[in-house]
Scaffold this active site. Structure first.
Site, PDB file in Angstrom:
ATOM      1  CG  HIS A 168      -1.930   1.095   1.473  1.00 14.32           C
ATOM      2  ND1 HIS A 168      -3.227   1.022   1.148  1.00 14.32           N
ATOM      3  CD2 HIS A 168      -1.557   2.467   1.950  1.00 14.32           C
ATOM      4  CE1 HIS A 168      -3.705   2.038   1.697  1.00 14.32           C
ATOM      5  NE2 HIS A 168      -2.671   3.230   1.835  1.00 14.32           N
ATOM      6  CD  GLU A 169       1.561   3.441   3.688  1.00 11.01           C
ATOM      7  OE1 GLU A 169       1.510   4.668   2.965  1.00 11.01           O
ATOM      8  OE2 GLU A 169       0.413   3.378   4.507  1.00 11.01           O
ATOM      9  CG  HIS A 172      -0.031   5.730  -0.862  1.00 12.80           C
ATOM     10  ND1 HIS A 172      -1.017   6.341  -1.900  1.00 12.80           N
ATOM     11  CD2 HIS A 172      -0.377   5.643   0.413  1.00 12.80           C
ATOM     12  CE1 HIS A 172      -2.088   6.115  -0.944  1.00 12.80           C
ATOM     13  NE2 HIS A 172      -1.918   5.757   0.099  1.00 12.80           N
ATOM     14  CG  HIS A 178      -6.121   6.091  -0.286  1.00 19.64           C
ATOM     15  ND1 HIS A 178      -6.003   7.207   0.746  1.00 19.64           N
ATOM     16  CD2 HIS A 178      -5.060   5.154   0.560  1.00 19.64           C
ATOM     17  CE1 HIS A 178      -4.929   6.981   1.609  1.00 19.64           C
ATOM     18  NE2 HIS A 178      -4.727   5.635   1.342  1.00 19.64           N
TER      19      HIS A 178
END
Length: 410
Positions: A168-169, A172, A178
């Site tokens: 997830h990070e 980013h 998101h």
């Protein structure tokens, strides 16, 4: 026909030495195209003790679940860039801060290798270049979105030690927003901003400069957990699917599209798969499909058998009961996914509450029909009836997801 599936998946016994998010076992059930897929999640990074009693109170949350209730809150400064800025190339430079533990380094390296194995994105450790990501131990789990020609922090503390959160990070940092910040999110979510605190409001901002390249994916690792008071899916059957942290097929499609990852020659991949830009001799397959060309169910294990072909038939499944599934705000611990939707790549609703699925019937637009179970630990049991009906799949129209040319039954 009736079938009962029982699986004892104590991940600690066979996955403690790896960082693999899942291990797959497909078992042919009965004499029809139904495959039962057990995904044993690695609980090296789960904050759960398999031998301890599992709390049933919604207030008795593990560290990772408590983190989900705060929506993986980014803690970057208020000036955090909101526009997605892709790095200038498909290489992300990073540096481990001295505060970063060995365990976190190993998890991050594993997550980087996973992304690189599915895309043309590469990662290089370089602590001298200014335009890099500095991986630090800090407050919460957060990252800037895209690169900004500075040394920017990716914060990863002890509540973040999980494969899905690591990916997830990293996504980013690679410029991915998101899922619930998409321009079309209001078509899929009910959001009540009056219940969102001022310091959390930026987590619900829509990116006006974003570009959608895949369908809305409730199961994405980039999606926050659902909360009835702030954010809830308009398709209520997805309420326990949001926020489970599983890295999906479409998550990697986003990166491959954003970075124009392609092979010189494309393979004829089946079931919605596509040529792996990291290894052009094979396809990337949706969960449940295998083979070099994704042209068969992914059979792993002994005595799996072969299915009896029931061509051009719709398969109907009725769940009689699920036992020993733990229902939290999400199906984080375990869950059952019946792949009944036409698009084999999209995440179908995941269930972990007997009240929501017992007695429920599904008619699949896929043949063979795949059933996925993921579990962190414990013994899960699913009992179901299944049959094929006289209605033919070929009687349905075909459609696409609106973002590529792959056709499936609508």
């Amino acid at each position: 026909m009736c079938a009962s599936c029982l699986h004892n998946a104590n991940a600690a016994s066979f996955l403690m030495e790896t960082f693999s998010r899942h291990r797959l076992n497909f078992i042919c059930i009965g004499k029809m195209n139904i495959f039962y897929n057990v995904t044993s999640l690695d609980n090296k990074y789960s904050f759960h003790n398999p031998s301890a009693p599992v709390p049933h109170s919604s207030h008795a949350l593990s560290s990772r679940q408590a983190h989900f209730t705060s929506f993986r809150a980014p803690v970057a400064p208020p000036s955090r860039p909101r526009r997605s800025q892709l790095p200038s190339s498909a290489k992300l430079l990073y540096c481990f801060d001295s505060s970063f533990s060995t365990e976190k380094r190993e998890l991050m390296l594993f997550s980087m290798n996973f992304i690189s194995s599915q895309t043309c994105v590469t990662f290089e450790e370089n602590c001298s270049i200014p335009n890099r990501v500095q991986l630090v131990n800090g407050k919460g789990c957060s990252s800037y979105i895209g690169m900004n020609n500075i040394v920017q922090h990716l914060t990863f503390n002890d509540t973040c030690i999980d494969f899905g959160t690591a990916v997830h990070e990293l996504m980013h940092a690679l410029g991915v927003i998101h899922t619930h910040s998409r321009l079309d999110r209001d078509n899929f979510l009910n959001i009540n901003l009056t219940n969102v605190s001022k310091e959390m409001m930026h987590n619900y901002a829509i990116f006006n400069q974003s570009t959608n390249v895949v369908p809305y994916e409730y199961g994405s690792t980039m999606h926050y957990y659902a909360n009835i008071s702030t954010m809830f899916p308009k398709k209520s059957e997805y309420s326990a699917t949001l926020g489970i942290g599983r890295v999906t097929f479409y998550d990697m499609v986003i990166l491959n599209t954003a970075y124009n990852c392609k092979c010189p020659n494309e393979l004829l991949c089946g079931n919605g798969g596509y040529t792996n830009p990291s290894k052009c001799s094979e396809c990337i397959c949706p969960l449940g499909y295998g083979g070099v060309l994704c042209d068969r169910p992914s059979l792993i294990g002994k005595d799996t058998g072969l299915p009896l072909e029931v061509k051009d038939k719709i398969i109907e499944v009725k769940v009689v009961g699920i036992d020993n599934f733990f229902s939290y705000p999400t199906c984080l611990i375990n869950g059952l996914e019946i792949k009944y939707m036409g698009d084999p790549r999209i995440t179908n609703p995941i269930y972990c509450s007997a009240d929501l699925i017992n007695g429920k019937s599904f008619r699949s637009k896929l043949n063979p029909l795949l059933m996925n179970i993921h579990t962190l630990f414990g013994k899960n049991k699913v009992t179901f009836h299944y049959r094929y009906v006289t209605e033919r799949l070929s009687g349905y129209n075909k459609t696409t997801n609106g973002y590529d040319n792959y056709e499936y039954y609508d």
